[in-house]
Each structure stands twice: as C-alpha cells, then as structure tokens.
Scaffold this motif. Sequence first.
Motif, PDB file in Angstrom:
ATOM      1  N   GLN B 190       0.833  -1.213   0.000  1.00  0.00           N
ATOM      2  CA  GLN B 190       0.000   0.000   0.000  1.00  0.00           C
ATOM      3  C   GLN B 190       0.861   1.255   0.000  1.00  0.00           C
ATOM      4  O   GLN B 190       0.524   2.244  -0.657  1.00  0.00           O
ATOM      5  CB  GLN B 190      -0.934  -0.008   1.209  1.00  0.00           C
ATOM      6  CG  GLN B 190      -1.973  -1.105   1.132  1.00  0.00           C
ATOM      7  CD  GLN B 190      -2.940  -1.095   2.299  1.00  0.00           C
ATOM      8  OE1 GLN B 190      -2.964  -0.167   3.094  1.00  0.00           O
ATOM      9  NE2 GLN B 190      -3.740  -2.131   2.397  1.00  0.00           N
ATOM     10  N   MET B 193       2.048   1.759  -3.565  1.00  0.00           N
ATOM     11  CA  MET B 193       0.970   2.202  -4.454  1.00  0.00           C
ATOM     12  C   MET B 193       0.608   3.655  -4.189  1.00  0.00           C
ATOM     13  O   MET B 193       0.376   4.422  -5.115  1.00  0.00           O
ATOM     14  CB  MET B 193      -0.281   1.314  -4.292  1.00  0.00           C
ATOM     15  CG  MET B 193      -0.178  -0.078  -4.852  1.00  0.00           C
ATOM     16  SD  MET B 193       0.579  -0.229  -6.474  1.00  0.00           S
ATOM     17  CE  MET B 193      -0.647   0.509  -7.512  1.00  0.00           C
ATOM     18  N   TYR B 197       0.826   6.812  -6.738  1.00  0.00           N
ATOM     19  CA  TYR B 197      -0.373   7.611  -6.981  1.00  0.00           C
ATOM     20  C   TYR B 197      -0.127   9.094  -6.676  1.00  0.00           C
ATOM     21  O   TYR B 197      -0.596   9.968  -7.395  1.00  0.00           O
ATOM     22  CB  TYR B 197      -1.514   7.060  -6.120  1.00  0.00           C
ATOM     23  CG  TYR B 197      -2.849   7.685  -6.373  1.00  0.00           C
ATOM     24  CD1 TYR B 197      -3.549   7.414  -7.545  1.00  0.00           C
ATOM     25  CD2 TYR B 197      -3.430   8.536  -5.436  1.00  0.00           C
ATOM     26  CE1 TYR B 197      -4.785   7.978  -7.779  1.00  0.00           C
ATOM     27  CE2 TYR B 197      -4.673   9.098  -5.665  1.00  0.00           C
ATOM     28  CZ  TYR B 197      -5.346   8.819  -6.842  1.00  0.00           C
ATOM     29  OH  TYR B 197      -6.578   9.380  -7.076  1.00  0.00           O
ATOM     30  N   ILE B 214      -2.878   0.875 -13.533  1.00  0.00           N
ATOM     31  CA  ILE B 214      -2.421  -0.307 -12.807  1.00  0.00           C
ATOM     32  C   ILE B 214      -2.737  -1.531 -13.651  1.00  0.00           C
ATOM     33  O   ILE B 214      -3.865  -1.716 -14.090  1.00  0.00           O
ATOM     34  CB  ILE B 214      -3.121  -0.438 -11.433  1.00  0.00           C
ATOM     35  CG1 ILE B 214      -2.931   0.832 -10.606  1.00  0.00           C
ATOM     36  CG2 ILE B 214      -2.601  -1.647 -10.673  1.00  0.00           C
ATOM     37  CD1 ILE B 214      -3.792   0.893  -9.373  1.00  0.00           C
ATOM     38  N   ASN B 233      -5.899  -5.573  -1.404  1.00  0.00           N
ATOM     39  CA  ASN B 233      -5.157  -4.382  -0.983  1.00  0.00           C
ATOM     40  C   ASN B 233      -5.438  -3.193  -1.885  1.00  0.00           C
ATOM     41  O   ASN B 233      -5.495  -2.064  -1.418  1.00  0.00           O
ATOM     42  CB  ASN B 233      -3.657  -4.675  -0.953  1.00  0.00           C
ATOM     43  CG  ASN B 233      -3.243  -5.275   0.365  1.00  0.00           C
ATOM     44  OD1 ASN B 233      -3.204  -4.580   1.363  1.00  0.00           O
ATOM     45  ND2 ASN B 233      -2.992  -6.564   0.386  1.00  0.00           N
ATOM     46  N   LEU B 234      -5.611  -3.454  -3.167  1.00  0.00           N
ATOM     47  CA  LEU B 234      -5.958  -2.369  -4.086  1.00  0.00           C
ATOM     48  C   LEU B 234      -7.316  -1.796  -3.713  1.00  0.00           C
ATOM     49  O   LEU B 234      -7.534  -0.592  -3.759  1.00  0.00           O
ATOM     50  CB  LEU B 234      -5.980  -2.877  -5.532  1.00  0.00           C
ATOM     51  CG  LEU B 234      -4.628  -3.125  -6.184  1.00  0.00           C
ATOM     52  CD1 LEU B 234      -4.816  -3.800  -7.528  1.00  0.00           C
ATOM     53  CD2 LEU B 234      -3.867  -1.827  -6.361  1.00  0.00           C
ATOM     54  N   GLN B 235      -8.203  -2.691  -3.314  1.00  0.00           N
ATOM     55  CA  GLN B 235      -9.538  -2.274  -2.908  1.00  0.00           C
ATOM     56  C   GLN B 235      -9.475  -1.417  -1.647  1.00  0.00           C
ATOM     57  O   GLN B 235     -10.173  -0.429  -1.531  1.00  0.00           O
ATOM     58  CB  GLN B 235     -10.355  -3.534  -2.628  1.00  0.00           C
ATOM     59  CG  GLN B 235     -11.730  -3.507  -3.193  1.00  0.00           C
ATOM     60  CD  GLN B 235     -12.407  -4.848  -3.001  1.00  0.00           C
ATOM     61  OE1 GLN B 235     -11.798  -5.848  -2.654  1.00  0.00           O
ATOM     62  NE2 GLN B 235     -13.690  -4.870  -3.239  1.00  0.00           N
ATOM     63  N   MET B 239      -8.305   1.842  -4.974  1.00  0.00           N
ATOM     64  CA  MET B 239      -7.940   1.811  -6.384  1.00  0.00           C
ATOM     65  C   MET B 239      -8.730   0.655  -6.989  1.00  0.00           C
ATOM     66  O   MET B 239      -8.221  -0.414  -7.274  1.00  0.00           O
ATOM     67  CB  MET B 239      -6.435   1.597  -6.556  1.00  0.00           C
ATOM     68  CG  MET B 239      -5.645   2.758  -6.012  1.00  0.00           C
ATOM     69  SD  MET B 239      -3.904   2.555  -6.227  1.00  0.00           S
ATOM     70  CE  MET B 239      -3.302   3.925  -5.248  1.00  0.00           C
ATOM     71  N   ASN B 240     -10.032   0.917  -7.114  1.00  0.00           N
ATOM     72  CA  ASN B 240     -10.927  -0.159  -7.524  1.00  0.00           C
ATOM     73  C   ASN B 240     -10.880  -0.455  -9.010  1.00  0.00           C
ATOM     74  O   ASN B 240     -11.290  -1.512  -9.441  1.00  0.00           O
ATOM     75  CB  ASN B 240     -12.354   0.190  -7.134  1.00  0.00           C
ATOM     76  CG  ASN B 240     -12.517   0.299  -5.651  1.00  0.00           C
ATOM     77  OD1 ASN B 240     -12.134  -0.578  -4.911  1.00  0.00           O
ATOM     78  ND2 ASN B 240     -13.050   1.412  -5.205  1.00  0.00           N
ATOM     79  N   PHE B 242      -8.789  -1.052 -12.288  1.00  0.00           N
ATOM     80  CA  PHE B 242      -7.469  -1.380 -12.805  1.00  0.00           C
ATOM     81  C   PHE B 242      -7.632  -2.359 -13.957  1.00  0.00           C
ATOM     82  O   PHE B 242      -8.739  -2.792 -14.269  1.00  0.00           O
ATOM     83  CB  PHE B 242      -6.572  -1.952 -11.712  1.00  0.00           C
ATOM     84  CG  PHE B 242      -7.142  -3.137 -10.997  1.00  0.00           C
ATOM     85  CD1 PHE B 242      -7.863  -2.962  -9.843  1.00  0.00           C
ATOM     86  CD2 PHE B 242      -6.968  -4.413 -11.495  1.00  0.00           C
ATOM     87  CE1 PHE B 242      -8.413  -4.046  -9.189  1.00  0.00           C
ATOM     88  CE2 PHE B 242      -7.506  -5.508 -10.849  1.00  0.00           C
ATOM     89  CZ  PHE B 242      -8.238  -5.318  -9.686  1.00  0.00           C
TER      90      PHE B 242
END
Lengths: 233, 253
Positions: B190, B193, B197, B214, B233-235, B239-240, B242
Amino acid sequence: MAQIEQSSGGKKKKGAQKKMSIHVDFTPMVDMNMLLITFFMLCTTMIKSQTLSIALPTNEKLDQTELQKAKESEAITLILDTDYDDNGNVKGNTVYYYTGKPVLETQGEQVVSSNLEATEFIGNDGVTQQGIRKILHDRNRGVLADVEKKKQEWRDKKITEQQFQEAAKKIRNSDEYDRPVVIIKPLPNASWESVISALDEMQINQISRYQLGNLTEVDEAMVGDYKAKHPKN
Amino acid sequence: MGKVKIKRKSTLIDMTAMSDVTVLLLTFFMLTSTFLQKEPVTVITPSSVSEIKVPTANVAQVLVSPQGQVFMSLLGDADPDNAENWGSEALRKEVLKTAAADYEAKTGKKTGITPMDIEKFAKNASFGVPLEKMHEFLMLETSKQDEFLSQTLDKPVMMGNLKPKDIGIPFKEITYTDADGNKLTTNEFQIWMRAIYNSSNTNIHDAIQKGEGIAVKSDRGTKFETIHQVLDNLQTIKMNKFSVMTALKTEAD
C-alpha cells in the motif's frame, strides 16, 4: 576479402584498357546480418499484451445494501472452481451457478436440495453458444439482439464504427432491457485463468453489470454438497 | 583414353542479393519490435477477447508469481519533453524516496537507502524486495541481483542478510498512529501504491483514476487466493479500477 581480378587473357592488345572485374565478398556481411536478425528475433515481442479492465466494488458498507437491492430475478451468481492434476497444472475449470437467491434446504446436517448447477467455459459450436455462455446469452438476449442489429448496420456501412460503439454502449446500459446482474465468486483455488474467462464472458455477452464478490457460507455449503453428490470419476 | 579436362570454375557466389534480403529483414525486425522486459518470473497470461493494448507509458505493473511473490515495475511518461521530471527514471527515484520516507515515518525503522541506491534503483525496470532490505539488495551486482530473484526453493541462494523469503513486496501488517491518534494498519504494498499515486507526475495519477494506470499480471494457473491479496489491498486503498494483462485469444481457445 575484396578481390580484384585481372582478366588474364592470352592476347593482350597494346593500348587497350585493362579490364578489371571487382568482386566484393559479401559473405561476412551476410553472416553479421543473420546474427543481428537472430538477436532481434529472440529479444523482442511482436505481440503486445492486451488488457482487460476490472472495477471492483468499494469496501464500504454502503455497497452491501446496494447489492441486495439488485433485483433477485436479475441476479446470477457464478462460483468458479478449478481442478489441478498431480503436478499442479490446471486440469479443468468448473462454473457453478445459481439465479436469484441461493436456495439451500437442509435437514439437520443433510442437504436436501439446492438450486446450484454446474457447467463449464466452452466456446461456440459454430453459431450456437454452449456452457455458461449459453446461460448468460439467454439472460441478456434483448441487449445482444439490438447490439447485433447495430453491428449489421455498421457492417453495411450505414453507420461509422464510432457511432456503433456509442450505440452499443447505450444499449448495454439501458434499463429498457431485462439485463442480468452477474456476481462472480471465485473459490480460493480457482485459477486466474477461470477468473479471466468469467470476465471475458461478460464482454462477449455485453453484460454491463457484474462484479467480483466474496464467497458466503451458504455458497460454500452448496458447492460442497454438489461435489459430494456428483463425484468426479 | 582421352583425358577428362576438369574445368576450373570460380566458386565465388554473389552474396549481394542475400545481403540485401537480410538487411531488409533486419530493418523490419528493428522497426516492428519492442524489447522484452526483464522480469523476475516468467508468466503466461490468460487469454481474453479484449483488444485494448497495454499502455507503454504511465503504468505501474503488478506482477504476481505463482508462489505469491509480488513484483512491481514502473513506467513513467513517454513524452521526451517531460522525461526530466516525469520520465521512468525520474518517477522511480521519486517513488522510492516517498515510499522510504513513508515507511520510516510509519514504522520508526531506518531503511538506510543512500542517494547512490536511488540512482541504481531508477535503472531497474522492476523491483520486489522489502524496503528494509532494499539497500543491501541494491548493493549487489546486477548479475547477483538476478541470481537472488530467480532462485528456486530447492536451490536457495544465501546472500548476507537476504533470505529467500525476502523476494517480493511484503504484505506484513504495519500498525501506526495517525495525527489524530487513530490506530491504523497498512503494508508495504500500500505504501508503494500510494507513493506512485501521489507522485508529481500527474499523468500516472490520472491513468490510475481512469483504471489504466495499474496492470495486474499473473500466470493462468495461479490460484485466485494468491492474487486475491493484491486485489484486496488495491480495494483497501480505493484503487478499484485497474486492468489485468491478458493475451489475445486464439481460435484454439
């Protein structure tokens, strides 16, 4: 290795110009070029990878209630599972699915009945859809038929590609049709390939509402029961 | 018996035409090709019908190995006018600085990353070691780095404090207290990322928002639970949107 050969004819005339034939040996040049070609062929990719975009639902609680609002009649849940052989290679992908709410009737520990069914990812047989594609195709028939009409117009050059794309997008997201909501729930050991295949089916069947969801206990119980009742030889 | 006269003929073959052909082929390959990127693990991506091409600039690629090790590679802006500030190397430098500073602030540990490490880091396309071990990893020679990353479980390579389990970006929970005194958890993935970002390159920021910035890449046989931790982790960091890397579907599929 360039060679300059003099023509050594027997009769030499006085005053005549010497005839010279010039041979340049290109063999090393060709050798070098071949090596360079080999290098480029081995070190490059001709095909660029494609991408598929995914949107995950947010983690917030709000969406859980939104999700339940989705009409039960519209919902299709796909549960993905994969079999592996002894070496850990993918043997086959299975798609379990049910429409609407999960129905699981139990008597004590024993499962009496459930509305779970199984199928697989399988391509078209000529023009007829098979497997999960047929099920999704049948559920999204209205959208698919109208997109196909637009596509025909595009093929007949009545509309441009851009117009077609716009029209298709409008049709996909229109509420006039009876569109399904697909929830994809991969089991922990489902292969990445099967997840992509499932997302791919969404593209093929022009389904605009789909999401990746997490398994519930009921789902797991249903899959467990299905596997027990349909043992693989 | 008559003598058979053997005619002496020159065996020289004119190679000019051959050379012409090879030069043409060479030109073709040079113009059409893009170089394969060096990757710590080779994966075969699943096939799909999607025809969207992978962006060649402003993309953070997350590579998940079948064992669950996570590597990242970063590409900055392709525009040569922006190369100074937004190019791949400038972006990598900035991201490493931000990520290291963030990590130090949240854990209170020192990463010991020197300016020379940052220069070295910028040259590598992909990375995937814990931030704490980054300095030690970057001190290794390039060949040693490759050897370390490509080791297999049955032939472990020991290099100082670098252990086989240090391959990949760790997802170990980091607990910290924010300015308001709330207890929060995060992890190194995270942190990376967020650093990407929030970099000064606004193009990658926009690309991530659009869902193009991504790209998740994984082998077709990798189990979903392995990739799920990346998706999860993206969620978590919202960062939904990608994309996932796929190959073009062939008729056989």
